[in-house]
Design an enzyme around this catalytic site. Sequence first.
Site, PDB file in Angstrom:
ATOM      1  N   GLY A   9       0.817  -1.209   0.000  1.00 39.60           N
ATOM      2  CA  GLY A   9       0.000   0.000   0.000  1.00 39.60           C
ATOM      3  C   GLY A   9       0.849   1.257   0.000  1.00 39.60           C
ATOM      4  O   GLY A   9       0.457   2.296  -0.550  1.00 39.60           O
ATOM      5  N   ASN A  10       2.061   1.173   0.580  1.00 40.24           N
ATOM      6  CA  ASN A  10       2.949   2.329   0.599  1.00 40.24           C
ATOM      7  C   ASN A  10       3.542   2.615  -0.771  1.00 40.24           C
ATOM      8  O   ASN A  10       4.070   3.701  -1.003  1.00 40.24           O
ATOM      9  CB  ASN A  10       4.067   2.120   1.621  1.00 40.24           C
ATOM     10  CG  ASN A  10       3.557   2.209   3.044  1.00 40.24           C
ATOM     11  OD1 ASN A  10       2.605   2.924   3.323  1.00 40.24           O
ATOM     12  ND2 ASN A  10       4.170   1.466   3.953  1.00 40.24           N
ATOM     13  N   LYS A 122      -2.176  -5.319  12.937  1.00 39.29           N
ATOM     14  CA  LYS A 122      -2.037  -4.808  11.573  1.00 39.29           C
ATOM     15  C   LYS A 122      -2.114  -3.286  11.547  1.00 39.29           C
ATOM     16  O   LYS A 122      -3.110  -2.692  11.961  1.00 39.29           O
ATOM     17  CB  LYS A 122      -3.141  -5.398  10.686  1.00 39.29           C
ATOM     18  CG  LYS A 122      -3.082  -4.939   9.234  1.00 39.29           C
ATOM     19  CD  LYS A 122      -1.860  -5.478   8.543  1.00 39.29           C
ATOM     20  CE  LYS A 122      -1.878  -5.114   7.059  1.00 39.29           C
ATOM     21  NZ  LYS A 122      -0.610  -5.512   6.401  1.00 39.29           N
ATOM     22  N   LYS A 206      -1.838  -8.665   3.519  1.00 41.09           N
ATOM     23  CA  LYS A 206      -1.810  -8.812   2.065  1.00 41.09           C
ATOM     24  C   LYS A 206      -0.800  -9.857   1.599  1.00 41.09           C
ATOM     25  O   LYS A 206      -1.062 -10.626   0.664  1.00 41.09           O
ATOM     26  CB  LYS A 206      -1.530  -7.441   1.450  1.00 41.09           C
ATOM     27  CG  LYS A 206      -1.190  -7.424  -0.026  1.00 41.09           C
ATOM     28  CD  LYS A 206       0.320  -7.346  -0.267  1.00 41.09           C
ATOM     29  CE  LYS A 206       0.938  -6.151   0.416  1.00 41.09           C
ATOM     30  NZ  LYS A 206       2.403  -6.098   0.285  1.00 41.09           N
ATOM     31  N   LYS A 264       5.999 -10.851   5.483  1.00 37.48           N
ATOM     32  CA  LYS A 264       6.557 -11.107   4.153  1.00 37.48           C
ATOM     33  C   LYS A 264       7.447 -12.342   4.170  1.00 37.48           C
ATOM     34  O   LYS A 264       7.364 -13.205   3.281  1.00 37.48           O
ATOM     35  CB  LYS A 264       7.344  -9.888   3.661  1.00 37.48           C
ATOM     36  CG  LYS A 264       6.494  -8.682   3.326  1.00 37.48           C
ATOM     37  CD  LYS A 264       7.345  -7.503   2.892  1.00 37.48           C
ATOM     38  CE  LYS A 264       6.489  -6.364   2.357  1.00 37.48           C
ATOM     39  NZ  LYS A 264       5.453  -5.898   3.298  1.00 37.48           N
TER      40      LYS A 264
END
Length: 309
Positions: A9-10, A122, A206, A264
């Site tokens: 999103g960044n 989150k 995500k 991640k």
Amino acid sequence: MRIVIAIGGNALLERGQRPDADVQRANAVRAVDALAPLAADHEIVITHGNGPQVGMLALQSAADQSLHRPYPFDVLGAQTQGMIGYWLLQALQNALPGRQVAAVLDQTLVSAADPAFTNPTKFVGPVYQEKTARQYADDRGWAIAADGTGWRRVVPSPQPQRVVETRTIRSLLFDRTVVVCAGGGGIPVVRDEDGRLRGVEAVVDKDLATAVLAESLDADALLLLTDVPAVLRGYGGPSPAPISRATPAELRREKFPAGSMGPKVEAVCRFVELTGGLAAIGALDDAATILAGKAGTVVTPAGDYHLSR
């Protein structure tokens, strides 16, 4: 080759940028410029984060005096899927004339018993000074946590079980369609006692949702693209060093922040362990060179570079 790619999103709203539509649209075009070359030779699925965007919409909803209560996070997640999906869809259509592109609004199934619902981790929304964040927490009932040098709101992030629309996405890929989906990890849903789907107040990670989707789609490679060039060994210590190759076991021996790099690393390790395929973490602008094994952190079962199929 079938490649599932996640962008953060960044990447669409960098720290310090104003959340204006034209700013995010320009960032979406830049992201697509980095990804479009891969679509010439491969089947591409693109997922995206929504942390800054869903937090912004949550603030707007909380301030709307016409509402009896703010919109829940499943609805806000759907809104960001439409907004960001539109920007990426249009940018891809302009970059890939003649190629079919689809942005899919989809749901991610989670467990109603997931312990994450009682332990929010989150990050969503903008970064605040600690005093401001604590004031919002008191006034609005937020949970907050430190994010680097600032503070942000945190919400529950249950483990993704399956993207509900996986079969639809697979059908689109068979027609060589470039698919944008699983925005913000997908709209979080559970099944009730009657087997019906209903949304829940959460944001699915995500990267973990992307790994689940990639495994379900029999993807050959999973790329998690962010704002750092590689995973660092010894993160937070005196001499951090980039990791260029690793096995899942090697990465799991390192320690990474739970709210950023941790998910991640877990996502790429899980994908490689389940599929025997290739996964990588690196910078968005290096997408093509990461796939070629010349940048980023590449994770394989043996820790070398290979594309098995």
